[in-house]
Write an enzyme that holds these catalytic residues in place. Structure first.
Site, mmCIF file in Angstrom:
data_model
loop_
_atom_site.group_PDB
_atom_site.id
_atom_site.type_symbol
_atom_site.label_atom_id
_atom_site.label_comp_id
_atom_site.label_asym_id
_atom_site.label_seq_id
_atom_site.Cartn_x
_atom_site.Cartn_y
_atom_site.Cartn_z
ATOM 1 N N HIS A 120 10.108 6.680 -1.124
ATOM 2 C CA HIS A 120 9.579 6.708 -2.488
ATOM 3 C C HIS A 120 8.921 8.043 -2.836
ATOM 4 O O HIS A 120 8.676 8.326 -4.009
ATOM 5 C CB HIS A 120 8.595 5.550 -2.718
ATOM 6 N N ASP A 150 11.802 2.097 3.412
ATOM 7 C CA ASP A 150 11.116 3.141 2.654
ATOM 8 C C ASP A 150 10.921 4.404 3.490
ATOM 9 O O ASP A 150 9.856 5.022 3.467
ATOM 10 C CB ASP A 150 9.767 2.651 2.130
ATOM 11 N N SER A 224 1.217 9.013 1.323
ATOM 12 C CA SER A 224 2.504 8.390 1.626
ATOM 13 C C SER A 224 3.423 9.349 2.371
ATOM 14 O O SER A 224 3.617 10.499 1.954
ATOM 15 C CB SER A 224 3.193 7.936 0.333
#
Length: 506
Positions: A120, A150, A224
């Site tokens: 992402h 992911d 992230s």
């Protein structure tokens, strides 16, 4: 004389008090034990050796604006005319594309320039730039992605070998172990936070292979794709998600464990794609009622609700109704364990599968196929799930001018009848479905509570195939005479998707 005596006593008492307060003599009060701070004394040395391997990832994406809002008007000849034309219109008078920027984190896993991050972070990006701790920047190309976990892998072309960090074994980590996160929170650059592992095996419904490590090490937006380290400086997780009403850390962060991620990164590096093992079955949870109906002593495993046509086990080795309790030496405690351990297994590997069939435990040898191939060949009935289209299925078709099934009987709050051609047309049931059609479901009945709707078809009762309404009634009656509390039925929807359901015997 009396005054002198009192004075001497007073002096003696004072001397004793001073002696006690200073800790002198055999009656001294013990000094207070030193209180050590919680956690490691310092992670400075550890962090210093890892910061150079953690990178900031900057992406940009061109998005064509479809904003239909009117363009502001300015008086003719205004000095701001050119500014407004350039800002709100392109050369052809249309709205200009907008550039959307985002920031994230990553880490070097190979000195040659391979960088791990989250999918992402780079999804949809037209331009990816990697910023290193020393201030240098390199353009990156996307090697491959895996949306199901992911994860994504990037490649840069460095002039000299990069500082890389090793993977550790996340399976050895315990709840309470200290961990350290390094990333790019809110675009501030390399930041270090420390915490502990709060939980393991978390399912946050992010994908089919959820097995997150939960940590209270501060993880914020921009972290992230960054690494979660153990105290040896090994990566044991990739920071992926947080729970936060405000967007900031509240001590609940989640990392993809390396037991899942390491093999995916290796596949992306070697093939540019994932190559997961595939068993070729549709499964559902084993509930307490299902376990009781199958005569199981404990609730565990994954119940096989269907076998994919043309799949690795479409040879009778695994059958509908089997309960898989162990796969390749790994226990299957609950349904969600099976897809993960199968996907982690190499394509073409021969594995032992322990299952329960007819109340007996047995072991079968299976050679795994490739999941990606299976997804391409699966037909719509195989891909359907029990919960798909419940609104449509929950609405009975208009039967005013259509023939109803013959030999209608009532059992467990359901009207059931013969599945003939008229019934197939009435409820739009595919030809591949065999069994006894359900024509109506009484509101508030045990069947209604289980989500059974008109148009569903009873395929099995008590793991025995049924073709007539009378067979359904007799099987239910037999189970009731045995003091069974529930009836285990295999039910198909109109498209052929199968599922097991337990219905309470009133």
């Amino acid at each position: 004389m009396a005054l002198k005596t009192r004075s001497n006593v007073a002096h003696a008492a004072l001397a004793l008090a001073v002696s006690l307060s200073l800790g002198a003599g055999p009656l001294a009060v013990p000094a207070r034990a030193e209180v050590k701070p919680a956690g490691p004394e310092s992670v400075a040395d550890l962090a210093e050796g890892l910061l150079d391997a953690v990178v900031n990832i900057s992406t940009s994406q061109n998005v064509k604006s479809d904003d239909k809002a009117p363009i502001p008007q300015v008086p003719e000849g205004s000095p701001f005319q050119d500014f407004f034309d350039d800002f709100f219109k392109g050369e052809d008078g249309s709205n200009q594309p907008q550039t959307v920027n985002s920031l994230g984190s990553g880490f070097v896993i190979d000195p040659k320039g391979f960088i791990a991050t989250n999918n992402h972070v780079i999804e949809g990006a037209d331009d990816i730039e990697v910023n290193f701790a020393n201030g240098s920047k390199l353009k990156a190309k996307l090697v491959g992605t895996d949306p199901k976990t992911d994860l994504a892998l990037l490649k840069v072309e460095p002039k000299a070998p990069l500082k890389a960090v090793p993977f550790g074994d996340s399976r050895t980590m315990r709840i309470g172990d200290w961990v350290m996160a390094i990333g790019n929170p809110f675009g501030l650059g390399g930041s270090v936070t420390v915490g502990i592992i709060s939980a393991r095996g978390r399912n946050i419904n992010a994908g089919p292979y959820d097995n997150f490590i939960q940590t209270d090490a501060a993880i914020n937006r921009g972290n992230s794709g960054g690494p979660l380290f153990n105290m040896k400086g090994e990566v044991i997780g990739i920071n992926t998600a947080i729970i936060s009403p405000s967007g900031g850390s509240i001590g609940i962060g989640f990392s993809v464990p390396t037991e899942l991620a390491e093999n995916i990164f290796l596949q992306l590096r070697d093939y540019g794609e994932t190559r997961r093992g595939w068993l070729g079955v549709r499964i559902q949870p084993v509930t307490d009622d299902i376990a009781e109906s199958l005569g199981m002593t404990e609730t565990k495993g994954a119940l096989v609700a269907g076998v994919i046509k043309g799949g690795p086990v479409d040879n009778g080795s695994i059958m509908t109704g089997d309960v898989i309790v162990r796969f390749d030496g790994k226990d299957v405690h609950e349904m969600r364990d099976l897809p993960r351990v199968v996907a982690e297994s190499p394509v073409g590997k021969a594995v032992d599968v322990v299952l329960l069939r007819g109340g007996k435990e047995m072991t079968v040898k299976i050679t795994l196929g490739r999941l990606e191939d299976g997804e391409k060949q699966a037909d719509p009935a195989d891909e359907a799930t029990p919960d798909e289209g419940t609104t449509e299925e929950g609405t009975a078709p208009d039967t005013e001018e259509q023939a109803l099934p013959k030999n209608i009987e009532t059992v467990l709050g359901m009207g059931i009848g013969e599945l003939d051609e008229d019934a197939r047309k009435t409820f739009n049931i595919v030809e591949s479905v065999k069994g006894v059609v359900i024509t109506e479901v009484a509101p508030g009945s045990a069947a209604a509570e289980r989500g059974i709707v008109p148009g569903d078809v009873i395929v099995e009762v008590g793991q025995e195939a049924v073709t007539t309404a009378e067979e359904v009634k007799s099987r239910v009656a037999k189970l009731k005479s045995e003091d069974r509390r529930n009836v285990l039925m295999m039910v198909s929807n109109r498209t052929g998707a199968l599922r097991y359901i337990t219905v309470r015997i009133d």
